[in-house]
Design a protein around this motif. Structure first.
Motif, PDB file in Angstrom:
ATOM      1  N   CYS A   7       0.824  -1.206   0.000  1.00  8.31           N
ATOM      2  CA  CYS A   7       0.000   0.000   0.000  1.00  8.31           C
ATOM      3  C   CYS A   7       0.861   1.261   0.000  1.00  8.31           C
ATOM      4  O   CYS A   7       0.546   2.227  -0.678  1.00  8.31           O
ATOM      5  CB  CYS A   7      -0.952  -0.018   1.185  1.00  8.31           C
ATOM      6  SG  CYS A   7      -2.228  -1.281   1.073  1.00  8.31           S
ATOM      7  N   CYS A  10       1.658   2.360  -3.413  1.00  7.02           N
ATOM      8  CA  CYS A  10       0.506   2.359  -4.331  1.00  7.02           C
ATOM      9  C   CYS A  10      -0.017   3.781  -4.551  1.00  7.02           C
ATOM     10  O   CYS A  10      -0.042   4.606  -3.627  1.00  7.02           O
ATOM     11  CB  CYS A  10      -0.589   1.476  -3.739  1.00  7.02           C
ATOM     12  SG  CYS A  10      -2.093   1.411  -4.743  1.00  7.02           S
ATOM     13  N   PHE A  12      -2.927   4.742  -4.774  1.00  2.00           N
ATOM     14  CA  PHE A  12      -4.192   4.988  -4.086  1.00  2.00           C
ATOM     15  C   PHE A  12      -4.039   5.126  -2.577  1.00  2.00           C
ATOM     16  O   PHE A  12      -5.017   5.283  -1.857  1.00  2.00           O
ATOM     17  CB  PHE A  12      -5.193   3.878  -4.421  1.00  2.00           C
ATOM     18  CG  PHE A  12      -5.445   3.769  -5.891  1.00  2.00           C
ATOM     19  CD1 PHE A  12      -6.184   4.729  -6.555  1.00  2.00           C
ATOM     20  CD2 PHE A  12      -4.905   2.713  -6.620  1.00  2.00           C
ATOM     21  CE1 PHE A  12      -6.399   4.647  -7.922  1.00  2.00           C
ATOM     22  CE2 PHE A  12      -5.110   2.624  -7.983  1.00  2.00           C
ATOM     23  CZ  PHE A  12      -5.855   3.595  -8.643  1.00  2.00           C
ATOM     24  N   TYR A  13      -2.815   5.086  -2.088  1.00  2.00           N
ATOM     25  CA  TYR A  13      -2.555   5.147  -0.651  1.00  2.00           C
ATOM     26  C   TYR A  13      -2.379   6.586  -0.183  1.00  2.00           C
ATOM     27  O   TYR A  13      -1.646   7.357  -0.786  1.00  2.00           O
ATOM     28  CB  TYR A  13      -1.290   4.358  -0.349  1.00  2.00           C
ATOM     29  CG  TYR A  13      -0.900   4.275   1.105  1.00  2.00           C
ATOM     30  CD1 TYR A  13      -1.665   3.567   2.011  1.00  2.00           C
ATOM     31  CD2 TYR A  13       0.274   4.872   1.563  1.00  2.00           C
ATOM     32  CE1 TYR A  13      -1.288   3.463   3.340  1.00  2.00           C
ATOM     33  CE2 TYR A  13       0.666   4.771   2.892  1.00  2.00           C
ATOM     34  CZ  TYR A  13      -0.118   4.062   3.773  1.00  2.00           C
ATOM     35  OH  TYR A  13       0.270   3.962   5.080  1.00  2.00           O
ATOM     36  N   CYS A  30      -6.924   3.821   1.947  1.00  2.00           N
ATOM     37  CA  CYS A  30      -6.984   3.363   0.563  1.00  2.00           C
ATOM     38  C   CYS A  30      -8.048   4.183  -0.161  1.00  2.00           C
ATOM     39  O   CYS A  30      -9.207   4.205   0.247  1.00  2.00           O
ATOM     40  CB  CYS A  30      -7.332   1.884   0.485  1.00  2.00           C
ATOM     41  SG  CYS A  30      -7.553   1.356  -1.235  1.00  2.00           S
ATOM     42  N   PHE A  32      -8.829   3.789  -3.418  1.00  2.00           N
ATOM     43  CA  PHE A  32      -9.198   3.140  -4.680  1.00  2.00           C
ATOM     44  C   PHE A  32     -10.693   3.230  -4.949  1.00  2.00           C
ATOM     45  O   PHE A  32     -11.119   3.515  -6.058  1.00  2.00           O
ATOM     46  CB  PHE A  32      -8.761   1.672  -4.691  1.00  2.00           C
ATOM     47  CG  PHE A  32      -9.060   0.990  -6.007  1.00  2.00           C
ATOM     48  CD1 PHE A  32      -8.196   1.124  -7.080  1.00  2.00           C
ATOM     49  CD2 PHE A  32     -10.207   0.224  -6.163  1.00  2.00           C
ATOM     50  CE1 PHE A  32      -8.475   0.523  -8.304  1.00  2.00           C
ATOM     51  CE2 PHE A  32     -10.494  -0.383  -7.380  1.00  2.00           C
ATOM     52  CZ  PHE A  32      -9.630  -0.234  -8.451  1.00  2.00           C
ATOM     53  N   VAL A  50      -5.743   0.897   5.868  1.00  2.00           N
ATOM     54  CA  VAL A  50      -4.775  -0.157   5.572  1.00  2.00           C
ATOM     55  C   VAL A  50      -3.441   0.234   6.214  1.00  2.00           C
ATOM     56  O   VAL A  50      -3.259   1.373   6.633  1.00  2.00           O
ATOM     57  CB  VAL A  50      -4.592  -0.339   4.049  1.00  2.00           C
ATOM     58  CG1 VAL A  50      -5.882  -0.827   3.404  1.00  2.00           C
ATOM     59  CG2 VAL A  50      -4.151   0.975   3.393  1.00  2.00           C
ATOM     60  N   TRP A  55      -1.472  -4.936   0.944  1.00  2.00           N
ATOM     61  CA  TRP A  55      -1.577  -4.788  -0.507  1.00  2.00           C
ATOM     62  C   TRP A  55      -2.845  -5.494  -0.951  1.00  2.00           C
ATOM     63  O   TRP A  55      -3.447  -6.248  -0.196  1.00  2.00           O
ATOM     64  CB  TRP A  55      -0.366  -5.365  -1.243  1.00  2.00           C
ATOM     65  CG  TRP A  55      -0.216  -6.852  -1.125  1.00  2.00           C
ATOM     66  CD1 TRP A  55       0.355  -7.526  -0.077  1.00  2.00           C
ATOM     67  CD2 TRP A  55      -0.651  -7.844  -2.050  1.00  2.00           C
ATOM     68  NE1 TRP A  55       0.296  -8.874  -0.296  1.00  2.00           N
ATOM     69  CE2 TRP A  55      -0.311  -9.096  -1.511  1.00  2.00           C
ATOM     70  CE3 TRP A  55      -1.292  -7.808  -3.282  1.00  2.00           C
ATOM     71  CZ2 TRP A  55      -0.591 -10.297  -2.166  1.00  2.00           C
ATOM     72  CZ3 TRP A  55      -1.562  -9.006  -3.937  1.00  2.00           C
ATOM     73  CH2 TRP A  55      -1.217 -10.230  -3.370  1.00  2.00           C
ATOM     74  N   CYS A  56      -3.286  -5.227  -2.172  1.00  2.00           N
ATOM     75  CA  CYS A  56      -4.425  -5.941  -2.732  1.00  2.00           C
ATOM     76  C   CYS A  56      -4.242  -6.049  -4.244  1.00  2.00           C
ATOM     77  O   CYS A  56      -3.274  -5.523  -4.802  1.00  2.00           O
ATOM     78  CB  CYS A  56      -5.747  -5.244  -2.387  1.00  2.00           C
ATOM     79  SG  CYS A  56      -6.168  -3.883  -3.482  1.00  2.00           S
ATOM     80  N   HIS A  58      -5.593  -4.510  -6.580  1.00  2.00           N
ATOM     81  CA  HIS A  58      -5.703  -3.251  -7.326  1.00  2.00           C
ATOM     82  C   HIS A  58      -4.416  -2.432  -7.234  1.00  2.00           C
ATOM     83  O   HIS A  58      -4.386  -1.278  -7.674  1.00  2.00           O
ATOM     84  CB  HIS A  58      -6.860  -2.413  -6.780  1.00  2.00           C
ATOM     85  CG  HIS A  58      -8.201  -3.047  -6.949  1.00  2.00           C
ATOM     86  ND1 HIS A  58      -8.725  -3.388  -8.170  1.00  2.00           N
ATOM     87  CD2 HIS A  58      -9.110  -3.420  -6.026  1.00  2.00           C
ATOM     88  CE1 HIS A  58      -9.915  -3.947  -7.998  1.00  2.00           C
ATOM     89  NE2 HIS A  58     -10.172  -3.982  -6.709  1.00  2.00           N
ATOM     90  N   PHE A  59      -3.377  -3.012  -6.665  1.00  2.00           N
ATOM     91  CA  PHE A  59      -2.118  -2.279  -6.482  1.00  2.00           C
ATOM     92  C   PHE A  59      -1.682  -1.586  -7.768  1.00  2.00           C
ATOM     93  O   PHE A  59      -1.676  -2.171  -8.849  1.00  2.00           O
ATOM     94  CB  PHE A  59      -1.017  -3.246  -6.038  1.00  2.00           C
ATOM     95  CG  PHE A  59       0.354  -2.622  -6.017  1.00  2.00           C
ATOM     96  CD1 PHE A  59       0.690  -1.732  -5.020  1.00  2.00           C
ATOM     97  CD2 PHE A  59       1.288  -2.934  -6.999  1.00  2.00           C
ATOM     98  CE1 PHE A  59       1.953  -1.138  -5.001  1.00  2.00           C
ATOM     99  CE2 PHE A  59       2.548  -2.364  -6.969  1.00  2.00           C
ATOM    100  CZ  PHE A  59       2.878  -1.455  -5.981  1.00  2.00           C
TER     101      PHE A  59
HETATM  102  S1  SF4 Z   1      -5.547  -0.222  -3.940  1.00  2.00           S
HETATM  103 FE1  SF4 Z   1      -4.874  -2.025  -2.789  1.00  2.00          FE
HETATM  104  S2  SF4 Z   1      -2.633  -1.861  -2.720  1.00  2.00           S
HETATM  105 FE2  SF4 Z   1      -3.464   0.171  -3.244  1.00  2.00          FE
HETATM  106  S3  SF4 Z   1      -3.695   1.286  -1.286  1.00  2.00           S
HETATM  107 FE3  SF4 Z   1      -5.652   0.261  -1.746  1.00  2.00          FE
HETATM  108  S4  SF4 Z   1      -5.555  -1.715  -0.655  1.00  2.00           S
HETATM  109 FE4  SF4 Z   1      -3.460  -0.920  -0.839  1.00  2.00          FE
END
Ligand code: SF4
Length: 66
Positions: A7, A10, A12-13, A30, A32, A50, A55-56, A58-59
């Motif tokens: 995250c 990423c 989106f973090y 997050c 996203f 998070v 992580w997920c 959608h990273f």
């Molecule tokens: S999209 Fe996934 S990897 Fe990115 S911040 Fe959100 S939870 Fe974390």
């Protein structure tokens, strides 16, 4: 997917937790998806909390601030 997905790296973090309550020291939000779990019409929704090492699927590793 890279084995370095996290995250904190990423796009989106967001590295501070603006949601109310006690969170882990390395927690962030997050971005996203839109906020979730809006309790009622006059309350705001919550961004998922998070940690930087989560992580997920959608990273997106284009976070230049990481
Ligand atoms: S999209 Fe996934 S990897 Fe990115 S911040 Fe959100 S939870 Fe974390």
């Amino acid at each position: 997917m890279s084995n370095k997905a996290s995250c904190k790296a990423c796009s989106f973090y967001e590295d501070h937790a603006a949601n109310a309550g006690t969170v882990a020291a390395d927690a962030g939000l997050c971005r996203f998806n839109p906020p979730v779990s809006q309790p009622d019409a006059n309350a705001r929704g919550l961004w998922p909390v998070v940690t930087g090492s989560d992580w997920c699927g959608h990273f997106d590793g284009n976070n230049k601030a990481a």
